[in-house]
Every structure is written in structure tokens, then in C-alpha cells.
Design a protein around this motif. Structure first.
Motif, short mmCIF file in Angstrom:
data_model
loop_
_atom_site.label_atom_id
_atom_site.label_comp_id
_atom_site.label_asym_id
_atom_site.label_seq_id
_atom_site.Cartn_x
_atom_site.Cartn_y
_atom_site.Cartn_z
N GLU A 23 -55.97 21.59 32.61
CA GLU A 23 -56.77 20.41 32.26
C GLU A 23 -56.30 20.17 30.97
O GLU A 23 -56.27 18.68 31.04
CB GLU A 23 -57.96 21.59 31.97
N GLN A 24 -55.38 20.85 30.41
CA GLN A 24 -54.80 20.75 29.28
C GLN A 24 -53.35 19.94 29.58
O GLN A 24 -53.49 19.53 28.28
CB GLN A 24 -54.68 21.35 27.97
N LYS A 27 -53.33 16.13 28.28
CA LYS A 27 -53.36 15.79 27.01
C LYS A 27 -52.09 16.01 26.38
O LYS A 27 -52.14 15.73 25.50
CB LYS A 27 -54.66 16.33 26.78
N ALA A 28 -51.40 17.36 27.05
CA ALA A 28 -50.83 17.84 25.80
C ALA A 28 -49.46 17.06 26.31
O ALA A 28 -48.76 16.66 24.72
CB ALA A 28 -50.60 19.45 25.78
N ALA A 30 -49.19 13.72 27.13
CA ALA A 30 -49.60 12.40 26.31
C ALA A 30 -49.59 12.43 25.08
O ALA A 30 -48.95 11.93 23.78
CB ALA A 30 -50.62 12.17 26.56
N GLN A 31 -49.40 13.40 23.86
CA GLN A 31 -49.77 13.66 22.98
C GLN A 31 -48.61 14.29 22.79
O GLN A 31 -48.06 13.86 21.03
CB GLN A 31 -51.03 15.57 22.64
#
Length: 105
Positions: A23-24, A27-28, A30-31
Motif C-alpha cells: 500500500e505504501q 507513495k514512498a 513518489a516521495q
């Protein structure tokens, strides 16, 4: 910059999946991409600020020339078209031998 093979990239991907979870992970990633873009932009801005601060006299200045390895390569190993090799020690530079002074050692 980095020489990562397919197997190493796959291992890094599996480790990232285990650490961040499915899930993360997007996002990680992209960051991390945003951080890398910001760092690259910061470095480019610093480089342009240095070149602008030096003025027009140093328009050919390259920040990579500050790297000691690049400095030695540029000043000792690059061939000059104007100079002809002299017999003896100067001719050895074409053979990639470093300069050596017996009296200095």
C-alpha cells in the motif's frame, strides 16, 4: 553513477516491498522521486549561482574541475595540440606515466 544489475535491482525491489508494504510503496517511491528532483534542482541552482558569481572571465569554468581526480586528469593527461612531445620524460606522458621528479623525492 551507480552500476546496478537486474538481479540487484530485483533484490532492492523485494526489500522495498517488504519494508513499505504494497500500500505504501507507490507513495514512498513518489516521495523519493520528488526528493531526488529537488536535490538535482538545488545542485543545478548552486552551480549556476557559482558560475554567475565568478563573472564572464570564467565562462568556461566547470564545477567538475574542482574534483581532484578531474583536475589531475585535465592538467596532466589531456593532450595539448600546441605542444609536441619532447624526448625523454615528457614523451612518457603519452604512455600515461605520471610526472616524477627524482630531486623532489
Amino acid at each position: 553513477m551507480f552500476n546496478i544489475g537486474a538481479g540487484e535491482f530485483l533484490v532492492l525491489g523485494v526489500i522495498a516491498l517488504l519494508v513499505f508494504g504494497p500500500e505504501q510503496l507507490p507513495k514512498a517511491a513518489a516521495q523519493a522521486g520528488r526528493v531526488l528532483r529537488q536535490l538535482r534542482r538545488l545542485a543545478d541552482n548552486a552551480k549556476s549561482d557559482i558560475q554567475a558569481g565568478l563573472g564572464p572571465e570564467y565562462k568556461d569554468f566547470d564545477v567538475q574541475d574542482l574534483n581532484p581526480k578531474r583536475f589531475v586528469q585535465k592538467h596532466f593527461w589531456d593532450d595539448d595540440d600546441d605542444e609536441q612531445p619532447k624526448p625523454g620524460a615528457a614523451a612518457q606522458l603519452n604512455g600515461r606515466r605520471p610526472p616524477f621528479d627524482r630531486e623532489a623525492t
